[in-house]
Design an enzyme around this catalytic site. Sequence first.
Site, short mmCIF file in Angstrom:
data_model
loop_
_atom_site.label_atom_id
_atom_site.label_comp_id
_atom_site.label_asym_id
_atom_site.label_seq_id
_atom_site.Cartn_x
_atom_site.Cartn_y
_atom_site.Cartn_z
N ASP A 306 52.84 44.38 42.06
CA ASP A 306 52.68 44.70 43.48
C ASP A 306 53.95 44.37 44.26
O ASP A 306 54.55 43.30 44.04
CB ASP A 306 51.50 43.86 44.01
CG ASP A 306 51.08 44.27 45.40
OD1 ASP A 306 50.70 45.43 45.60
OD2 ASP A 306 51.13 43.40 46.31
N GLU A 365 55.66 48.58 41.36
CA GLU A 365 55.45 49.31 42.62
C GLU A 365 56.70 49.06 43.44
O GLU A 365 56.87 48.00 44.05
CB GLU A 365 54.21 48.79 43.36
CG GLU A 365 53.92 49.64 44.59
CD GLU A 365 53.30 48.86 45.75
OE1 GLU A 365 52.68 49.48 46.61
OE2 GLU A 365 53.48 47.62 45.83
C1 NOJ Z 1 50.73 47.22 47.74
C2 NOJ Z 1 49.31 47.46 47.41
O1 NOJ Z 1 49.20 48.66 46.70
C3 NOJ Z 1 48.55 47.47 48.71
O2 NOJ Z 1 47.24 47.92 48.54
C4 NOJ Z 1 48.62 46.09 49.30
O3 NOJ Z 1 48.01 46.10 50.58
C5 NOJ Z 1 50.05 45.63 49.47
N1 NOJ Z 1 50.86 45.90 48.31
C6 NOJ Z 1 50.11 44.15 49.71
O4 NOJ Z 1 49.75 43.45 48.56
#
Ligand code: NOJ
Length: 635
Positions: A306, A365
């Site tokens: 993440d 990500e």
């Molecule tokens: C990316 C995640 O995909 C999202 O859903 C989340 O709110 C943020 N990161 C914070 O963790």
Amino acid sequence: MSVGTVRCAAPHLASPIACGQRLASPAGRDACRTAPNGSFLLRGAQRKRLRADRPPAVERAPVAWSDGRVQDETGQPANAPWWRSAVIYQIYPRSFADSDGDGVGDLPGIRSRLPYLRELGVDAVWISPFYPSPMADAGYDVSDYRDIEPIFGTLADADAMLADAHELGIRVIIDLVPNHTSDEHEWFRAALAAAPGSPERARYIFRDGRGEHGEIPPNDWISNFGGPAWTRVTESNGSDRSGHDASTPRSARGGRPAPDQRGQWYLHLFDPKQPDLDWTNPEVVAEFESILRFWLDRGIDGFRIDVAHGLAKDPEMPDLEGNWATGGPAVEGHPHWDRDEVHDVYRGWRRVTDSYDGDRVFVGEVWVQKPEQLARYLRSDELHTAFNFTYLLASWDAKSLHNAIDDSIDALSAVGAPATWVLSNHDVVRHVTRYGGGAVGVRRARAAALLTLALPGGAYVYQGEELGLAEVTDLPPEVRQDPAFARYDPGLVRADGGGGLRDGCRVPIPWSGDAPPFGFGPGSGQPWLPQPADWAALTVERQQADPVSMLALYQAALELRRDRPELGDGTMAWIDTDGDVLAFRRDPGFVCVVNVGGEPVAAPDAVRDGALLLSSDPLLPDGRLPGTTSAWYAV
Ligand code: NOJ
């Protein structure tokens, strides 16, 4: 064409291109049929028979490449790790399948639906966070990285789900959230209880405020969910930042328990309940390596990371001063996105996964602006793959898709990494809606599916995209749970449900039946987000019975993807086309043609003698592709 191959001679189709499925045996002839609306798909059992009849895949001689990898003459790495080609299905656990009727999905629910995923034909699942969490951000606020949120089940449920998935040949990637913890994590509780400057505070990013009484946040950084990225705490001993504590008489501290008596500020790039960790602290580094090992030892196949571009912050903490857009892809030189220091973290992590057997994988990500920025995360000693948001963000026009594909492949091949193609996830408006919604959006989504699954590298399927689900844009405010919603300016809500509000793409999956909860869970109660009544036509049950459904299209495409040696990892070559058409070749014998525009077009010469394998909608009797149609050919 190989000896013994026969062509479908369906009388309803004038041209071999319109229905020229190359069939490996005469038995296969019966399997070719035109569906009621004319689109060309094969039934599951028929496809299986064909596959069984099909001659073994072409033998490919391995070639050693200069970077040490071994590839065959088609450009496909021989014996390449699974993740270079994998189709990975994203499960958002709250919304996938509910086993106990509380309206929220769970691990036993996921486990019960693994056979569906096997039938769909995906290689792996990525499960969004399932850890204990106060759910301030639907699980992306983790309070314990080594356990399971009771709403979702237990560690034993996770082990059982993992064992079943492996039994079915499905790998499991879990979500790791390293940028921040929950404010209910034991570390943050300890930090609040401890004094400024303590080791407990040093795991997070606490700073004194500015202004005479520390009443102004340390800098002007903005939370991704809106509002300041800093929250001020009240020191547990009642001290202010000048060091007075509760033992100092109030009179000696200046009398009033006013705001100036409050404490330090902590950084949260997301919700205040998601305090950012300090990744310059070796204790944080060690803790996450230990968490990796905890899950790797349990047998998981990899991690989705993440906010992978967010861990490192400029130690000077400079003001943004309006120089940087908040949210969105990170631009170069930003003080808290995509900083060089973050790469050291991933080098350390890579050493951990490399010490395990079985090709464990990291997928980052990484929201950055340019594919070259992304490629830096995928150097050979860092992450294995990353989501390709350049492709996701491309609009439905030939130029923009062509550029996104070229830019991605160029940048990633420079570091030897495969691309991953993504159309939707739990943070963005579903692509049926992004592509125009209604019948237009669905038709484009069908065409996009065949484009995506034909491109070189891996691909992601977000739960429900195989059903053609659209964004739910009319959720009433009282049911919305996205933390961004509470901080949102309603004037900015877009008609497509986007603009930062993410509940509309998280509505639970319709499995069966004619009314909510559509088999999502037992009983008749609505799940945690209400499902639209017209999803009755989109349930898995309905689509499994419909040979031309979106589900049937994904299944057919995934099966071909497994069977065709050209698909998955490897290279592609564009075929010259005009205007609104994209066409490319995957060696040795596959061509994908996408008519992005609205008017019929002739297929390029490259497929004139080819055989149609699959099309997203029926081709015209003369073999032309109608507007917004993709087709796969064997050539
Ligand atoms: C990316 C995640 O995909 C999202 O859903 C989340 O709110 C943020 N990161 C914070 O963790």
